[in-house]
Design a protein around this motif. Structure first.
Motif, PDB file in Angstrom:
ATOM      1  N   GLY B 109       0.841  -1.188   0.000  1.00 49.59           N
ATOM      2  CA  GLY B 109       0.000   0.000   0.000  1.00 49.59           C
ATOM      3  C   GLY B 109       0.875   1.237   0.000  1.00 49.59           C
ATOM      4  N   ILE B 110       0.291   2.362  -0.417  1.00 50.15           N
ATOM      5  CA  ILE B 110       1.044   3.619  -0.386  1.00 50.15           C
ATOM      6  C   ILE B 110       0.510   4.467   0.755  1.00 50.15           C
ATOM      7  CG2 ILE B 110       1.573   5.721  -1.626  1.00 50.15           C
ATOM      8  CD1 ILE B 110       1.534   4.211  -4.176  1.00 50.15           C
ATOM      9  N   VAL B 111       1.368   4.736   1.753  1.00 55.34           N
ATOM     10  CA  VAL B 111       0.944   5.516   2.912  1.00 55.34           C
ATOM     11  C   VAL B 111       1.577   6.901   2.856  1.00 55.34           C
ATOM     12  CG1 VAL B 111       0.609   3.507   4.371  1.00 55.34           C
ATOM     13  CG2 VAL B 111       2.826   4.641   4.314  1.00 55.34           C
ATOM     14  N   ARG B 112       1.018   7.798   3.670  1.00 55.06           N
ATOM     15  CA  ARG B 112       1.525   9.163   3.690  1.00 55.06           C
ATOM     16  C   ARG B 112       1.951   9.501   5.117  1.00 55.06           C
ATOM     17  NH1 ARG B 112      -3.060  12.946   2.278  1.00 55.06           N
ATOM     18  NH2 ARG B 112      -3.856  11.864   4.096  1.00 55.06           N
ATOM     19  N   PHE B 113       3.073  10.210   5.240  1.00 54.33           N
ATOM     20  CA  PHE B 113       3.432  10.745   6.556  1.00 54.33           C
ATOM     21  C   PHE B 113       4.267  11.990   6.358  1.00 54.33           C
ATOM     22  CE2 PHE B 113       6.923   7.979   5.498  1.00 54.33           C
ATOM     23  CZ  PHE B 113       8.036   8.669   5.941  1.00 54.33           C
ATOM     24  N   ASN B 114       4.389  12.767   7.423  1.00 47.89           N
ATOM     25  CA  ASN B 114       5.097  14.041   7.313  1.00 47.89           C
ATOM     26  C   ASN B 114       6.202  14.106   8.353  1.00 47.89           C
ATOM     27  OD1 ASN B 114       5.943  16.641   7.036  1.00 47.89           O
ATOM     28  ND2 ASN B 114       3.888  17.469   6.760  1.00 47.89           N
ATOM     29  N   PRO B 115       7.471  13.934   7.919  1.00 47.50           N
ATOM     30  CA  PRO B 115       8.568  13.966   8.892  1.00 47.50           C
ATOM     31  C   PRO B 115       8.950  15.372   9.316  1.00 47.50           C
ATOM     32  CG  PRO B 115       9.420  13.581   6.708  1.00 47.50           C
ATOM     33  CD  PRO B 115       7.935  13.653   6.564  1.00 47.50           C
ATOM     34  N   GLY B 116       8.410  16.405   8.662  1.00 49.66           N
ATOM     35  CA  GLY B 116       8.695  17.775   9.073  1.00 49.66           C
ATOM     36  C   GLY B 116      10.083  18.253   8.713  1.00 49.66           C
ATOM     37  N   LEU B 117      10.610  17.799   7.547  1.00 50.71           N
ATOM     38  CA  LEU B 117      11.905  18.298   7.077  1.00 50.71           C
ATOM     39  C   LEU B 117      11.671  19.470   6.143  1.00 50.71           C
ATOM     40  CD1 LEU B 117      13.576  14.894   6.296  1.00 50.71           C
ATOM     41  CD2 LEU B 117      14.177  16.420   8.145  1.00 50.71           C
ATOM     42  N   LYS B 118      12.604  20.437   6.163  1.00 50.72           N
ATOM     43  CA  LYS B 118      12.392  21.637   5.358  1.00 50.72           C
ATOM     44  C   LYS B 118      13.359  21.759   4.196  1.00 50.72           C
ATOM     45  CE  LYS B 118      10.330  24.224   9.097  1.00 50.72           C
ATOM     46  NZ  LYS B 118      10.564  23.102  10.044  1.00 50.72           N
ATOM     47  N   THR B 119      14.628  21.392   4.394  1.00 51.84           N
ATOM     48  CA  THR B 119      15.604  21.631   3.326  1.00 51.84           C
ATOM     49  C   THR B 119      15.563  20.514   2.284  1.00 51.84           C
ATOM     50  OG1 THR B 119      17.301  20.475   4.565  1.00 51.84           O
ATOM     51  CG2 THR B 119      17.158  22.838   4.874  1.00 51.84           C
ATOM     52  N   ASP B 120      15.975  20.859   1.055  1.00 51.71           N
ATOM     53  CA  ASP B 120      16.040  19.881  -0.030  1.00 51.71           C
ATOM     54  C   ASP B 120      16.971  18.734   0.326  1.00 51.71           C
ATOM     55  OD1 ASP B 120      14.395  21.412  -1.415  1.00 51.71           O
ATOM     56  OD2 ASP B 120      15.811  22.077  -2.940  1.00 51.71           O
ATOM     57  N   LEU B 121      18.102  19.093   0.950  1.00 56.89           N
ATOM     58  CA  LEU B 121      19.097  18.072   1.261  1.00 56.89           C
ATOM     59  C   LEU B 121      18.544  17.055   2.246  1.00 56.89           C
ATOM     60  CD1 LEU B 121      22.055  17.448   0.650  1.00 56.89           C
ATOM     61  CD2 LEU B 121      22.574  18.481   2.831  1.00 56.89           C
ATOM     62  N   GLY B 122      17.851  17.547   3.270  1.00 50.97           N
ATOM     63  CA  GLY B 122      17.269  16.636   4.251  1.00 50.97           C
ATOM     64  C   GLY B 122      16.264  15.700   3.615  1.00 50.97           C
ATOM     65  N   LYS B 123      15.420  16.262   2.735  1.00 48.41           N
ATOM     66  CA  LYS B 123      14.409  15.420   2.076  1.00 48.41           C
ATOM     67  C   LYS B 123      15.065  14.365   1.202  1.00 48.41           C
ATOM     68  CE  LYS B 123      10.901  18.988   1.819  1.00 48.41           C
ATOM     69  NZ  LYS B 123      10.458  20.069   0.936  1.00 48.41           N
ATOM     70  N   THR B 124      16.107  14.773   0.443  1.00 54.57           N
ATOM     71  CA  THR B 124      16.798  13.812  -0.425  1.00 54.57           C
ATOM     72  C   THR B 124      17.417  12.692   0.387  1.00 54.57           C
ATOM     73  OG1 THR B 124      17.356  15.711  -1.778  1.00 54.57           O
ATOM     74  CG2 THR B 124      18.419  13.653  -2.307  1.00 54.57           C
ATOM     75  N   LEU B 125      18.084  13.075   1.477  1.00 57.81           N
ATOM     76  CA  LEU B 125      18.746  12.086   2.332  1.00 57.81           C
ATOM     77  C   LEU B 125      17.730  11.096   2.884  1.00 57.81           C
ATOM     78  CD1 LEU B 125      21.518  11.503   3.532  1.00 57.81           C
ATOM     79  CD2 LEU B 125      20.901  12.919   5.465  1.00 57.81           C
ATOM     80  N   LEU B 126      16.605  11.624   3.395  1.00 60.56           N
ATOM     81  CA  LEU B 126      15.603  10.737   3.988  1.00 60.56           C
ATOM     82  C   LEU B 126      14.968   9.847   2.922  1.00 60.56           C
ATOM     83  CD1 LEU B 126      14.125   9.816   6.425  1.00 60.56           C
ATOM     84  CD2 LEU B 126      12.448  11.589   6.066  1.00 60.56           C
ATOM     85  N   ALA B 127      14.691  10.430   1.731  1.00 64.53           N
ATOM     86  CA  ALA B 127      14.043   9.640   0.681  1.00 64.53           C
ATOM     87  C   ALA B 127      14.941   8.495   0.243  1.00 64.53           C
ATOM     88  CB  ALA B 127      13.697  10.530  -0.513  1.00 64.53           C
ATOM     89  N   ASN B 128      16.222   8.778   0.059  1.00 67.47           N
ATOM     90  CA  ASN B 128      17.143   7.710  -0.356  1.00 67.47           C
ATOM     91  C   ASN B 128      17.308   6.666   0.740  1.00 67.47           C
ATOM     92  OD1 ASN B 128      17.493   8.795  -2.810  1.00 67.47           O
ATOM     93  ND2 ASN B 128      19.602   9.409  -2.544  1.00 67.47           N
ATOM     94  N   SER B 129      17.354   7.134   2.006  1.00 62.74           N
ATOM     95  CA  SER B 129      17.471   6.171   3.111  1.00 62.74           C
ATOM     96  C   SER B 129      16.251   5.269   3.152  1.00 62.74           C
ATOM     97  CB  SER B 129      17.608   6.912   4.441  1.00 62.74           C
ATOM     98  OG  SER B 129      18.746   7.704   4.447  1.00 62.74           O
ATOM     99  N   ILE B 130      15.066   5.852   2.969  1.00 58.61           N
ATOM    100  CA  ILE B 130      13.832   5.061   3.015  1.00 58.61           C
ATOM    101  C   ILE B 130      13.842   4.019   1.919  1.00 58.61           C
ATOM    102  CG2 ILE B 130      11.377   5.195   2.519  1.00 58.61           C
ATOM    103  CD1 ILE B 130      11.271   7.758   4.054  1.00 58.61           C
ATOM    104  N   THR B 131      14.309   4.413   0.715  1.00 59.24           N
ATOM    105  CA  THR B 131      14.291   3.467  -0.398  1.00 59.24           C
ATOM    106  C   THR B 131      15.180   2.261  -0.130  1.00 59.24           C
ATOM    107  OG1 THR B 131      13.824   5.221  -1.947  1.00 59.24           O
ATOM    108  CG2 THR B 131      14.750   3.233  -2.850  1.00 59.24           C
ATOM    109  N   LEU B 132      16.304   2.469   0.573  1.00 60.24           N
ATOM    110  CA  LEU B 132      17.243   1.361   0.758  1.00 60.24           C
ATOM    111  C   LEU B 132      17.015   0.572   2.041  1.00 60.24           C
ATOM    112  CD1 LEU B 132      20.552   2.910  -0.512  1.00 60.24           C
ATOM    113  CD2 LEU B 132      19.139   1.228  -1.605  1.00 60.24           C
ATOM    114  N   THR B 133      15.992   0.912   2.830  1.00 60.03           N
ATOM    115  CA  THR B 133      15.806   0.239   4.121  1.00 60.03           C
ATOM    116  C   THR B 133      14.500  -0.551   4.147  1.00 60.03           C
ATOM    117  OG1 THR B 133      14.977   2.313   4.933  1.00 60.03           O
ATOM    118  CG2 THR B 133      17.235   1.774   5.466  1.00 60.03           C
ATOM    119  N   PRO B 134      14.264  -1.375   5.190  1.00 65.58           N
ATOM    120  CA  PRO B 134      13.300  -2.480   5.110  1.00 65.58           C
ATOM    121  C   PRO B 134      11.910  -2.123   4.617  1.00 65.58           C
ATOM    122  CG  PRO B 134      14.482  -2.594   7.157  1.00 65.58           C
ATOM    123  CD  PRO B 134      14.919  -1.351   6.492  1.00 65.58           C
TER     124      PRO B 134
END
Lengths: 111, 178, 88
Positions: B109-134
């Motif tokens: 399923g596709i879920v939505r959540f809001n981690p409350g990050l503001k900068t582009d770098l933070g979002k990129t880092l989190l998105a890539n981390s999410i893709t590579l983790t369980p």
């Protein structure tokens, strides 16, 4: 040192193979991206680390160059792989492919 | 005064980009000659090329600010993040995928959540981390609100907290990038 | 120098996995499936090139792998843009 290289090569081959099998086994695009991206990235880390260890172990100009260049290739792979798969997933969803048997699809509700 | 400040900022952006390009080039041509570890021709070619790269790439790369990443303690944090929690999560992710390949047990399923990050770098880092983790894969990020849309292979709740989906990663991304 | 032979063997094994991925590339029902398979093949090609560089003792192979990684990334992004329906 040889044993360490063998172990790393074996782990890398196993996880790369797992990625290829996951590509065949999973039912839809998103789950395939899951399997393929995670497993091939992890497998490639170990395969390339084996080359890096081998390069530093052999030493000298050629071995060092081999190791450093392999490390740079690994860095680029780590940067580009998740980004590329993220772009593919987003493109697939915007192109109208729904997740298979999804229990919830918030992105669909947004549009 | 204001104009000169802007000009200094441009110069700093160019210098940082050129220095990064030069460092990359020098690492690529290690062990080629006698001056230190490099030959004279490689040094000259590297200087010229990195100056050009700085001129071309600096206006694009620094379009939206982001000088924060130049603070060295963030690099140290990033390194420890890579070898510590990130690597562990990645190993767990692969065993997880192996388990699902063998049993074929999924509840996607596709879920939505809001981690409350503001900068582009933070979002990129989190998105890539999410893709590579369980069990998770970032499908889309809403730039205006900061919402993450994540394909979750084993949905546990329909309105998850960020911690449920990706563990400690949002706080790490905040520490490193913001 | 037993190490070099083992790198060659690993490269051959990865080439076999590439064949498995190409199977998905051939039968994939949608364009997105084929794109994912192509992305996987690209990653495997980069890894195989690095392994072959170690097996033959040629650093040039690894340089080609670096350039291939970056170019294939750009290619993947363009395919993704096409899937979105952006390239008309």
């Amino acid at each position: 040192m040889n044993v360490l290289i063998y172990i790393f090569l074996a782990i890398g081959a196993v996880f790369n193979g797992l990625g290829a099998v996951a590509l065949l086994r999973f039912p839809d695009v998103y789950t395939r991206i899951h399997g393929a991206t995670k497993c091939t990235t992890f497998g490639s880390i170990f395969s390339i680390l084996a080359v890096v260890i081998y390069g530093f172990w052999r030493g000298g100009g050629q071995g060092g160059t081999l190791a450093v260049h392999a490390l740079i290739a690994l860095l680029f792979l780590l940067l580009t792989n998740p980004t590329g798969s993220h772009a593919l997933a987003r493109g697939a969803h915007r192109g109208g492919i729904r997740p298979f048997r999804a229990v919830v699809d918030r992105l669909e509700e947004k549009r | 005064m204001l104009y000169s400040l802007a000009a200094m900022l441009r110069a700093a952006e160019w210098a940082v980009t050129a220095a990064f390009a030069l460092a990359t080039y020098l690492v690529l041509v290690l062990w080629t000659g006698g001056i230190g570890l490099w030959s004279l021709s490689e040094l000259i070619a590297g200087a010229v090329l990195s100056a050009i790269v700085g001129m071309v790439a600096a206006p694009i790369l620094w379009e939206r600010g982001g000088f924060r990443i130049l603070q060295p303690h963030r690099w140290v944090l990033f390194f420890f993040y890579l070898v510590g929690p990130f690597f562990l999560a990645m190993a767990r992710a692969n065993l997880d995928v192996a388990f699902r390949v063998i049993t074929g047990r999924i509840r996607p399923g596709i879920v939505r959540f809001n981690p409350g990050l503001k900068t582009d770098l933070g979002k990129t880092l989190l998105a890539n981390s999410i893709t590579l983790t369980p069990g998770t894969l970032t499908v889309d990020v809403d730039d205006a609100t900061g919402d993450f849309y994540v394909h979750w292979i084993n949905v546990k709740s329909l309105e998850p907290k960020p911690e449920e989906v990706c563990g400690p990663f949002p706080s790490w991304a905040r520490r490193i990038a913001e | 120098m037993i190490g070099e032979l083992s790198f060659g063997v690993a490269a051959v094994v990865l080439a076999a996995f590439m064949g498995v991925s190409v199977l998905r590339l051939a039968i994939g029902p949608t364009a997105a499936d084929r794109a994912v398979a192509l992305d996987t093949v690209n990653t495997l090609v980069v890894t195989t090139m690095v392994l072959l560089g170690a097996a033959f003792g040629q650093v040039v192979y690894v340089d080609v792998a670096i350039v291939y990684a970056l170019l294939s990334f750009v290619g993947t992004l363009y395919i993704a843009r096409y899937l979105e329906g952006g390239l008309k």
